[in-house]
Design a protein around this motif. Structure first.
Motif, mmCIF file in Angstrom:
data_model
loop_
_atom_site.group_PDB
_atom_site.id
_atom_site.type_symbol
_atom_site.label_atom_id
_atom_site.label_comp_id
_atom_site.label_asym_id
_atom_site.label_seq_id
_atom_site.Cartn_x
_atom_site.Cartn_y
_atom_site.Cartn_z
ATOM 1 N N LEU A 113 -6.483 -0.118 5.953
ATOM 2 C CA LEU A 113 -6.292 -1.428 5.321
ATOM 3 C C LEU A 113 -7.656 -2.146 5.577
ATOM 4 N N ARG A 114 -8.220 -2.035 6.582
ATOM 5 C CA ARG A 114 -9.594 -2.877 6.524
ATOM 6 C C ARG A 114 -10.519 -2.575 5.517
ATOM 7 N N SER A 115 -10.448 -1.344 5.030
ATOM 8 C CA SER A 115 -11.391 -1.101 3.938
ATOM 9 C C SER A 115 -11.248 -1.425 2.533
ATOM 10 N N GLN A 116 -9.563 -1.777 2.428
ATOM 11 C CA GLN A 116 -9.208 -2.011 1.218
ATOM 12 C C GLN A 116 -9.494 -3.568 0.548
ATOM 13 N N PRO A 117 -9.823 -3.721 -0.659
ATOM 14 C CA PRO A 117 -10.107 -4.903 -1.056
ATOM 15 C C PRO A 117 -8.734 -5.925 -1.061
ATOM 16 N N SER A 118 -8.817 -7.265 -1.333
ATOM 17 C CA SER A 118 -7.562 -8.048 -1.313
ATOM 18 C C SER A 118 -6.650 -7.762 -2.445
ATOM 19 N N LEU A 119 -7.291 -7.291 -3.510
ATOM 20 C CA LEU A 119 -6.597 -7.064 -4.776
ATOM 21 C C LEU A 119 -6.840 -5.515 -5.172
ATOM 22 N N VAL A 120 -5.902 -4.521 -5.101
ATOM 23 C CA VAL A 120 -6.186 -3.202 -5.344
ATOM 24 C C VAL A 120 -5.692 -2.751 -6.712
ATOM 25 N N ASP A 121 -6.480 -2.042 -7.126
ATOM 26 C CA ASP A 121 -6.255 -1.565 -8.585
ATOM 27 C C ASP A 121 -5.726 -0.262 -8.313
#
Length: 265
Positions: free
Chosen positions: A27-35
């Motif tokens: 999760l740390r590597s994901q953006p705050s808004l996921v496409d």
């Protein structure tokens, strides 16, 4: 693991640690808004609040199939609190995400926070089923959960709702620093806490946090961001869903055996 949980057996702490720590890294590597991209002809399932109802979660999978690359899901926040099996729900969702990251997406809800977990049961359940160390670990992982998703550049999926100011762009949501407990105001707070209202404009929230927003606010946000639809959760719906704001906003609630019918969900 799911069969053991059905029979109310516990998972050994060692494996629970592995799942939660792996989830934190992912999760740390994901953006705050996921496409999210869903190919033509494929389907995609969005689920609302589960609130610790493990047997409802199992029922969803029995009706609709387990998450896989061909059968992807988005669980739209409020996995824990209120129900008696929040630990089982969160470990199942996390384990499925670890097994196949593209099969399941997870968004933060207002109950993925320390203050709510203290009041509404998750913290106590974690202490009794796992340990004090896990209370801190879950709080940390919840701060890593993305705040919203966009499906095929057209459908905005968020736990709560929209904003107290006009002109918010998807790039503003992407720029939110989410690695913290939810604040009392601002974009992150409103994403997790706001609710639609049947009349235009904005009003105070019945919850005391976030706000109520009308169909005009929904329409303007969709136009500003070239979107078609908002899907959100956060409210109990007897039918499991409700369509509002001229068909532009759908609320989904996925805990049919939710026991206390109260406003705050």
């Amino acid at each position: 693991m799911m069969d053991d949980f059905k029979n109310q057996k516990c998972l050994h702490k060692r494996y629970a640690f592995q799942i939660v720590l792996q989830m934190r890294e992912m999760l740390r590597s994901q953006p705050s808004l996921v496409d999210i991209n869903v190919p033509d002809g494929s389907h995609f399932t969005v689920c609302g609040d589960v609130h610790g109802q493990f047997y409802d979660l199992i029922n969803i999978f029995e009706l609709n199939g387990l998450p896989s690359e061909e059968n992807p899901y988005l669980f739209n926040g409020d996995f824990v609190d209120r129900g008696s099996f929040s630990v089982e729900v969160i470990l199942t969702l996390f384990a499925l995400k670890c097994m196949c990251p593209s099969a399941i997406y997870l968004a933060r809800g207002n109950h993925e926070s320390r203050s709510m977990n203290k009041i509404y049961g998750f913290e106590g359940e974690v202490r009794s089923k796992l340990s004090e160390k896990f209370v801190e670990l879950f709080a940390e992982v919840f701060c890593c959960l993305p705040l919203a998703h966009v499906i095929n550049q057209k459908v905005f999926v968020v736990h709560g709702g929209l904003f107290s100011v006009d002109g918010v762009k998807l790039s503003d949501i992407k720029a939110v620093d989410r690695f913290c407990e939810p604040p009392e105001e601002g974009l992150m707070c409103e994403l997790l806490w706001s609710d639609p209202q049947p009349f235009p404009g904005r009003g105070p929230s019945k919850r005391g946090v976030g706000l109520s927003f009308g169909a005009d606010v929904t329409r303007n946000f969709l136009q500003d961001n070239n979107l078609d639809l908002i899907v959100r959760s956060h409210e109990v719906k007897d039918e499991g869903y409700e369509i509002e704001h001229d068909g532009k906003l759908i609320t989904i609630f996925s805990a049919p055996n939710y026991c206390d019918q109260v406003i705050e969900s």
